[in-house]
Design an enzyme around this catalytic site. Structure first.
Site, PDB file in Angstrom:
ATOM      1  N   GLY A   7     -61.924  19.486 -19.018  1.00  0.00           N
ATOM      2  CA  GLY A   7     -60.766  18.589 -18.911  1.00  0.00           C
ATOM      3  C   GLY A   7     -60.978  17.587 -17.793  1.00  0.00           C
ATOM      4  CB  SER A  10     -56.610  12.161 -12.506  1.00  0.00           C
ATOM      5  OG  SER A  10     -55.475  12.890 -12.931  1.00  0.00           O
ATOM      6  CG  LEU A  11     -56.664  18.687 -10.910  1.00  0.00           C
ATOM      7  CD1 LEU A  11     -56.545  18.423  -9.406  1.00  0.00           C
ATOM      8  CD2 LEU A  11     -55.671  19.751 -11.350  1.00  0.00           C
ATOM      9  N   GLY A  12     -59.307  17.133 -13.032  1.00  0.00           N
ATOM     10  CA  GLY A  12     -60.586  17.761 -13.386  1.00  0.00           C
ATOM     11  C   GLY A  12     -61.760  16.974 -12.827  1.00  0.00           C
ATOM     12  CE  LYS A  73     -51.905  15.146 -19.288  1.00  0.00           C
ATOM     13  NZ  LYS A  73     -51.009  14.870 -18.141  1.00  0.00           N
ATOM     14  CG  ASN A  97     -48.963  20.464 -14.034  1.00  0.00           C
ATOM     15  OD1 ASN A  97     -49.158  20.954 -12.927  1.00  0.00           O
ATOM     16  ND2 ASN A  97     -48.834  19.154 -14.231  1.00  0.00           N
ATOM     17  CE  LYS A 179     -49.287  22.915 -10.087  1.00  0.00           C
ATOM     18  NZ  LYS A 179     -48.958  21.526 -10.018  1.00  0.00           N
ATOM     19  CB  SER A 248     -45.133  13.330 -11.398  1.00  0.00           C
ATOM     20  OG  SER A 248     -44.492  12.807 -12.550  1.00  0.00           O
ATOM     21  CD  GLU A 261     -49.387  19.195 -18.544  1.00  0.00           C
ATOM     22  OE1 GLU A 261     -50.334  19.959 -18.753  1.00  0.00           O
ATOM     23  OE2 GLU A 261     -49.113  18.757 -17.413  1.00  0.00           O
TER      24      GLU A 261
HETATM   25  O1  KPL Z   1     -48.487  18.763 -10.251  1.00  0.00           O
HETATM   26  C1  KPL Z   1     -47.941  17.675 -10.096  1.00  0.00           C
HETATM   27  C2  KPL Z   1     -47.962  16.748 -11.244  1.00  0.00           C
HETATM   28  O2  KPL Z   1     -47.781  15.552 -11.071  1.00  0.00           O
HETATM   29  O3  KPL Z   1     -48.190  17.243 -12.356  1.00  0.00           O
HETATM   30  C3  KPL Z   1     -47.249  17.345  -8.797  1.00  0.00           C
HETATM   31  C4  KPL Z   1     -47.328  18.573  -7.886  1.00  0.00           C
HETATM   32  C5  KPL Z   1     -45.814  16.999  -9.050  1.00  0.00           C
HETATM   33  C6  KPL Z   1     -47.931  16.254  -8.031  1.00  0.00           C
HETATM   34  O4  KPL Z   1     -47.770  14.995  -8.581  1.00  0.00           O
END
Ligand code: KPL
Length: 303
Positions: A7, A10-12, A73, A97, A179, A248, A261
């Site tokens: 994935g 951006s985070l991955g 996702k 998430n 979370k 977010s 999501e």
């Molecule tokens: O996990 C996040 C998201 O945007 O999905 C937060 C913690 C709200 C940070 O943007």
């Protein structure tokens, strides 16, 4: 360690880029990002700026790795799990998430499953480039009793060796409920009001967001997790302030006209509350509004 990051959004991409400083990383993602990483490498800019050269592919099937970090996702978890099941991974760690991802991974994979949460701030830029917006940390813990703590410790060591702040928890469910409270408060409110995360810490949105978080804490407690309403409200305020200038992920999805999501976040809270006889009117309202937007945008069928 051989790490597959499934994935490369951006985070991955950020996690993969950071891990690639010390490990053999393969990103699984989509073109044109994957093509750009293959050709020119991955550029990370922001908190630290550097270039790295992880492998990258659009095909996640048949992969062998010591660890698969899943960052897709929530609605793509089952497809990711099916692809991973065609290969051989030593352990799998979700940094996604929403609730339900770990159970889906556990259903498909014969490997230890770790639940994880991160406060790393990331934003996709051009193909081959990700912005690192907030230093953040990663916390992971074993999901089922059979998923031993030693695996979580090894994964924490691998993250730490790549310069990430990481720690292990023995309370993965508590971690995910907290979370979830943060996401249930920040994500739909920022997506619907089209504001950055910081706005959720201030009136007029703070009351709504904190009510959503307090409802999640009630459901979490009814489910046996130890999360107080006060702690959930405080966590929302802390994260909203720490990520004040971020958009977010749900706000990003809505801005790009993409599915969100919502089902795995506020939708999960509403479903679980129904089973546990809790009332969650704020989460119900937020879920209906975001789902209504999805139907109107043509990314969800009307129900
Ligand atoms: O996990 C996040 C998201 O945007 O999905 C937060 C913690 C709200 C940070 O943007």
């Amino acid at each position: 360690m051989d790490v597959l990051v499934f994935g490369a959004g951006s985070l991955g991409s950020l996690v993969g880029g950071l891990l690639a400083r010390n490990h053999d990383v393969t990103l699984v993602g989509r073109d044109p990002h994957v093509e750009a990483v293959r050709t020119d490498g991955l550029r990370v800019s922001g908190v630290e700026t550097f270039e790295t050269r992880p492998a990258a592919t659009t095909d996640g099937t048949g992969a062998n790795a010591d660890l698969a970090v899943v960052t897709v996702k929530a609605y793509d978890t089952a497809a990711a799990a099916r692809a991973l099941a065609t290969g051989d991974v030593g352990a799998v760690c979700s940094l996604q998430n929403g609730m339900g991802n770990e159970d889906v991974l556990a259903d498909h994979l014969d490997a230890p499953v770790l639940a994880g949460a991160t406060t790393l701030g990331a934003r996709s830029s051009d193909p081959g480039h990700v912005e690192w917006l907030g230093r953040g940390r990663v916390t992971v813990g074993p999901w089922r009793p059979a998923d031993d703590a030693a695996t979580a410790e090894r994964v924490v060591e691998a993250f730490a060796a790549a310069g990430l702040d990481a720690d292990a928890t023995t309370d993965a469910r508590g971690l995910l409920w907290e979370k979830l409270a943060i996401n249930a408060a920040i994500n739909p409110v920022t997506a619907l009001a089209r504001v950055e995360n910081g706005a959720v810490a201030e009136p007029p949105l703070s009351g709504l967001a904190k009510s959503a978080a307090a409802e999640v804490a009630r459901v979490a407690s009814a489910d046996g997790a130890s999360l107080s309403a006060g702690d959930a409200r405080e966590a929302v305020e802390t994260v909203a302030r720490a990520t004040a200038r971020n958009r977010s992920s749900m706000h990003g999805d809505v801005a790009r006209g993409r599915r969100t999501e919502i089902d795995a976040i506020n939708g999960y809270v509403v479903d679980r509350a129904g089973n546990l006889d809790c009332s969650v009117p704020v989460n119900r309202g937020l879920a209906a509004l975001v789902r209504g937007w999805e139907v109107g945008a043509g990314v969800r069928d009307g129900e």
